[in-house]
Write a protein that holds these residues in place. Structure first.
Motif, short mmCIF file in Angstrom:
data_model
loop_
_atom_site.label_atom_id
_atom_site.label_comp_id
_atom_site.label_asym_id
_atom_site.label_seq_id
_atom_site.Cartn_x
_atom_site.Cartn_y
_atom_site.Cartn_z
N ASN A 157 0.82 -1.21 0.00
CA ASN A 157 0.00 0.00 0.00
C ASN A 157 0.86 1.26 0.00
OD1 ASN A 157 -3.09 -0.48 0.15
ND2 ASN A 157 -2.18 -2.09 1.38
N ALA A 158 1.94 1.27 0.75
CA ALA A 158 2.83 2.44 0.74
C ALA A 158 3.34 2.71 -0.66
CB ALA A 158 3.99 2.24 1.72
N THR A 159 3.73 1.65 -1.35
CA THR A 159 4.22 1.80 -2.72
C THR A 159 3.12 2.32 -3.62
OG1 THR A 159 5.87 0.06 -2.40
CG2 THR A 159 5.21 0.54 -4.67
N ALA A 160 1.94 1.75 -3.51
CA ALA A 160 0.82 2.18 -4.36
C ALA A 160 0.42 3.63 -4.06
CB ALA A 160 -0.38 1.25 -4.16
N TYR A 161 0.39 4.00 -2.79
CA TYR A 161 -0.02 5.36 -2.42
C TYR A 161 0.92 6.41 -2.97
CZ TYR A 161 -3.12 3.22 1.11
OH TYR A 161 -4.08 2.50 1.76
N ALA A 162 2.20 6.06 -3.08
CA ALA A 162 3.21 7.03 -3.54
C ALA A 162 3.49 6.95 -5.04
CB ALA A 162 4.51 6.81 -2.76
N ASP A 163 2.80 6.07 -5.73
CA ASP A 163 3.02 5.90 -7.17
C ASP A 163 2.61 7.17 -7.90
OD1 ASP A 163 3.04 5.21 -9.86
OD2 ASP A 163 1.96 3.33 -9.56
N PRO A 164 3.55 7.82 -8.59
CA PRO A 164 3.21 9.07 -9.28
C PRO A 164 2.23 8.88 -10.44
CG PRO A 164 5.48 8.43 -9.76
CD PRO A 164 4.96 7.47 -8.73
N ALA A 165 2.01 7.65 -10.87
CA ALA A 165 1.09 7.39 -11.98
C ALA A 165 -0.37 7.28 -11.52
CB ALA A 165 1.49 6.11 -12.70
N THR A 166 -0.59 7.32 -10.21
CA THR A 166 -1.95 7.20 -9.68
C THR A 166 -2.21 8.31 -8.65
OG1 THR A 166 -1.26 5.74 -7.87
CG2 THR A 166 -1.91 4.67 -9.94
N PRO A 167 -3.48 8.56 -8.34
CA PRO A 167 -3.76 9.55 -7.28
C PRO A 167 -3.15 9.08 -5.95
CG PRO A 167 -5.74 9.04 -8.53
CD PRO A 167 -4.68 8.05 -8.97
N THR A 168 -2.72 10.03 -5.14
CA THR A 168 -2.10 9.67 -3.86
C THR A 168 -3.15 9.21 -2.86
OG1 THR A 168 -2.26 11.96 -3.14
CG2 THR A 168 -0.18 11.27 -4.13
N GLY A 169 -2.72 8.33 -1.97
CA GLY A 169 -3.59 7.88 -0.90
C GLY A 169 -4.63 6.88 -1.34
N CYS A 170 -5.66 6.76 -0.53
CA CYS A 170 -6.70 5.76 -0.72
C CYS A 170 -8.06 6.44 -0.62
CB CYS A 170 -6.57 4.69 0.35
SG CYS A 170 -7.95 3.54 0.43
N MET A 171 -8.89 6.26 -1.61
CA MET A 171 -10.20 6.89 -1.62
C MET A 171 -11.05 6.48 -0.41
SD MET A 171 -13.27 6.68 -4.40
CE MET A 171 -13.82 5.09 -3.81
N ILE A 172 -10.93 5.22 0.02
CA ILE A 172 -11.74 4.74 1.14
C ILE A 172 -11.38 5.49 2.42
CG2 ILE A 172 -12.24 2.73 2.58
CD1 ILE A 172 -11.87 1.02 0.03
N VAL A 173 -10.12 5.88 2.55
CA VAL A 173 -9.67 6.62 3.73
C VAL A 173 -9.94 8.11 3.58
CG1 VAL A 173 -7.65 7.24 5.11
CG2 VAL A 173 -7.92 4.89 4.27
N LEU A 174 -9.69 8.64 2.40
CA LEU A 174 -9.69 10.08 2.22
C LEU A 174 -11.03 10.69 1.79
CD1 LEU A 174 -6.23 10.28 0.48
CD2 LEU A 174 -6.75 10.85 2.85
N ALA A 175 -11.90 9.91 1.21
CA ALA A 175 -13.16 10.45 0.68
C ALA A 175 -14.20 10.57 1.80
CB ALA A 175 -13.70 9.54 -0.42
N ALA A 176 -14.75 11.74 1.91
CA ALA A 176 -15.89 12.01 2.79
C ALA A 176 -15.71 11.68 4.27
CB ALA A 176 -17.15 11.31 2.26
N PRO A 177 -14.50 11.88 4.87
CA PRO A 177 -14.42 11.63 6.31
C PRO A 177 -15.21 12.67 7.12
CG PRO A 177 -12.35 12.50 5.53
CD PRO A 177 -13.22 12.29 4.32
N VAL A 178 -15.29 13.88 6.58
CA VAL A 178 -16.09 14.93 7.18
C VAL A 178 -17.00 15.43 6.05
CG1 VAL A 178 -16.07 17.19 8.29
CG2 VAL A 178 -14.20 15.58 8.69
N CYS A 179 -18.28 15.31 6.26
CA CYS A 179 -19.16 15.65 5.15
C CYS A 179 -20.45 16.28 5.64
CB CYS A 179 -19.45 14.42 4.30
SG CYS A 179 -20.30 13.12 5.20
#
Length: 121
Positions: free
Chosen positions: A5-27
């Motif tokens: 996951n660390a490798t995937a999160y930092a991959d410059p070819a994809t958006p950073t981080g994880c949508m499940i973690v970052l999307a809508a935590p405060v909404c």
């Protein structure tokens, strides 16, 4: 899991981080079904980790007195934190340093203890 996951999160070819973690935590209240669905997904990740630890009990790779739920909560939190750090611009090396720290904790949390030899009488 953490390294992948660390490798995937930092991959410059994809958006950073994880949508499940970052999307809508405060909404807004209207988006609460989305926030609830994402919370269930994050809980599912923790449950997957917990189930793998329990399998470790059965296979002998995790000591029998380890707290599977606590281990899952810890590594789930690390996983979520990697996503947030990635979104904030942390490079892969920094994410992997955090993983190193989390893996160093594994011995304390789960590794079967080597019995201490009893001294001769």
């Amino acid at each position: 899991m953490l390294r992948d996951n660390a490798t995937a999160y930092a991959d410059p070819a994809t958006p950073t981080g994880c949508m499940i973690v970052l999307a809508a935590p405060v909404c807004v209240p209207e988006a609460s079904p989305v926030a609830e669905a994402l919370a269930r997904m994050r809980a599912g990740v923790r449950e997957t980790i917990r189930a793998r630890v329990v399998r470790g009990f059965e296979e002998g790779g995790v000591r029998a007195d380890a707290d599977a739920a606590a281990i899952a909560a810890f590594y789930g939190t690390v996983l979520n934190g990697l996503s947030v750090q990635s979104r904030d611009g942390a490079p892969a090396a920094e994410l992997h340093s955090a993983v190193d720290g989390a893996l160093a904790s594994w011995g304390t949390l789960a590794t079967p203890r080597t019995p201490v030899p009893t001294p001769p009488a």
